[in-house]
Write a protein that holds these residues in place. Structure first.
Motif, PDB file in Angstrom:
ATOM      1  N   ARG A   1      88.418  47.547  60.340  1.00 54.72           N
ATOM      2  CA  ARG A   1      89.697  46.970  60.782  1.00 54.72           C
ATOM      3  C   ARG A   1      90.730  48.064  61.045  1.00 54.72           C
ATOM      4  NH1 ARG A   1      88.343  43.923  56.514  1.00 54.72           N
ATOM      5  NH2 ARG A   1      89.948  44.881  55.237  1.00 54.72           N
ATOM      6  N   ASP A   2      90.846  48.995  60.099  1.00 60.48           N
ATOM      7  CA  ASP A   2      91.843  50.058  60.183  1.00 60.48           C
ATOM      8  C   ASP A   2      91.357  51.220  59.328  1.00 60.48           C
ATOM      9  OD1 ASP A   2      92.387  49.288  57.501  1.00 60.48           O
ATOM     10  OD2 ASP A   2      93.987  47.947  58.165  1.00 60.48           O
TER      11      ASP A   2
ATOM     12  N   ARG B   1      85.719  43.849  70.123  1.00 60.42           N
ATOM     13  CA  ARG B   1      86.199  44.455  68.875  1.00 60.42           C
ATOM     14  C   ARG B   1      87.681  44.146  68.670  1.00 60.42           C
ATOM     15  NH1 ARG B   1      87.059  49.256  68.490  1.00 60.42           N
ATOM     16  NH2 ARG B   1      86.679  50.020  70.572  1.00 60.42           N
TER      17      ARG B   1
ATOM     18  N   GLY C   1      89.599  42.170  65.564  1.00 60.17           N
ATOM     19  CA  GLY C   1      90.426  42.989  64.682  1.00 60.17           C
ATOM     20  C   GLY C   1      89.725  44.226  64.154  1.00 60.17           C
ATOM     21  N   LEU C   2      88.787  44.765  64.907  1.00 58.47           N
ATOM     22  CA  LEU C   2      88.063  45.965  64.488  1.00 58.47           C
ATOM     23  C   LEU C   2      88.564  47.147  65.319  1.00 58.47           C
ATOM     24  CD1 LEU C   2      84.546  44.306  64.221  1.00 58.47           C
ATOM     25  CD2 LEU C   2      86.040  45.006  62.327  1.00 58.47           C
TER      26      LEU C   2
ATOM     27  N   ARG D   1      78.748  46.208  59.567  1.00 59.47           N
ATOM     28  CA  ARG D   1      79.730  47.080  60.224  1.00 59.47           C
ATOM     29  C   ARG D   1      79.107  48.360  60.754  1.00 59.47           C
ATOM     30  NH1 ARG D   1      84.573  48.550  57.314  1.00 59.47           N
ATOM     31  NH2 ARG D   1      84.428  46.569  56.293  1.00 59.47           N
TER      32      ARG D   1
ATOM     33  N   ASP E   1      90.619  50.311  55.627  1.00 60.65           N
ATOM     34  CA  ASP E   1      89.346  49.600  55.529  1.00 60.65           C
ATOM     35  C   ASP E   1      88.183  50.577  55.657  1.00 60.65           C
ATOM     36  OD1 ASP E   1      87.575  47.288  55.477  1.00 60.65           O
ATOM     37  OD2 ASP E   1      87.455  47.431  57.662  1.00 60.65           O
ATOM     38  N   TYR E   2      88.288  51.516  56.588  1.00 56.41           N
ATOM     39  CA  TYR E   2      87.232  52.517  56.779  1.00 56.41           C
ATOM     40  C   TYR E   2      87.095  53.402  55.536  1.00 56.41           C
ATOM     41  CZ  TYR E   2      84.461  56.294  58.655  1.00 56.41           C
ATOM     42  OH  TYR E   2      83.481  57.228  58.845  1.00 56.41           O
TER      43      TYR E   2
END
Length: 155
Positions: free
Chosen positions: A115-116, A60, A64-65, A95, A119-120
Motif C-alpha cells: 500500500r505504502d 494497482r 491502493g497498492l 503481495r 506497509d512495505y
C-alpha cells in the motif's frame, strides 16, 4: 514448438494478448477468418500449450497498492532443502507478484507490491526477512512504471 505457428496463429495470439476477453466473432474478424476455423485454431493453440490461461489485469492504483519494489534476496548457505522451503513460502504470499531464481550477486529477485512505504517496511520486517535461508535483502523501489507486462514477443 514456435515453428508450428503461421501468420494467422501469431495474429490470434497477439490479439488475445491485447484483449483476452475478445469474442470469437471479433477475433475471427480481426485475423481475417470465419468463426468456425478461428475457433478451431484457438482450441488447437490452447491444447498445444501456447495459451496457458486467461486472466484479468487488475489496477494497482484502484486497489491502493502504490508501492512496487524489486527485492534482491541472498542466502549465505545454499542448501536445496532450505531453498525449497523458501520457494514454497514465497508461493503463498500474494503481495509477491513474481519470484525468479537468478544468477549474479542475488539468489532470488522478487517483485513485491504494498500500500505504502510503512506497509512495505512491515512486510520486510515481519515476513520477508524471516523466510528460510534469507540472510540479506536489498530493495529497489519503482519510481514509475514505463512498461508493464505487455505480452510475449511472437516469432
Amino acid at each position: 514448438m514456435s515453428n508450428d505457428l503461421d501468420k494467422i496463429d501469431r495474429a490470434i495470439l497477439a490479439a488475445l494478448q491485447t484483449d483476452g476477453r475478445m469474442s470469437n466473432a471479433r477475433l475471427a474478424e480481426t485475423v481475417g477468418l470465419s468463426e468456425t476455423p478461428c475457433a478451431r485454431r484457438l482450441k488447437r493453440l490452447e491444447n498445444d500449450g501456447y495459451i496457458e490461461r486467461y486472466r484479468a489485469m487488475l489496477s494497482r492504483a484502484a486497489l491502493g497498492l502504490g508501492v512496487v519494489a524489486f527485492v534482491y534476496v541472498r542466502f549465505a548457505v545454499h542448501d536445496r532443502a532450505v531453498a525449497t522451503r523458501f520457494e514454497r513460502e514465497i508461493l503463498a504470499i500474494p503481495r509477491i507478484l513474481s519470484c525468479h531464481n537468478v544468477s549474479g550477486s542475488a539468489d532470488y529477485v522478487l517483485q513485491v507490491v504494498a500500500r505504502d512505504l510503512d506497509d512495505y517496511g512491515t512486510f520486510m520486517r515481519d515476513q520477508l526477512r524471516s523466510l528460510p535461508g534469507v540472510t540479506s535483502v536489498e530493495s529497489s523501489l519503482s519510481l514509475r512504471e514505463i512498461k508493464a507486462n505487455g505480452g510475449l514477443p511472437l516469432p
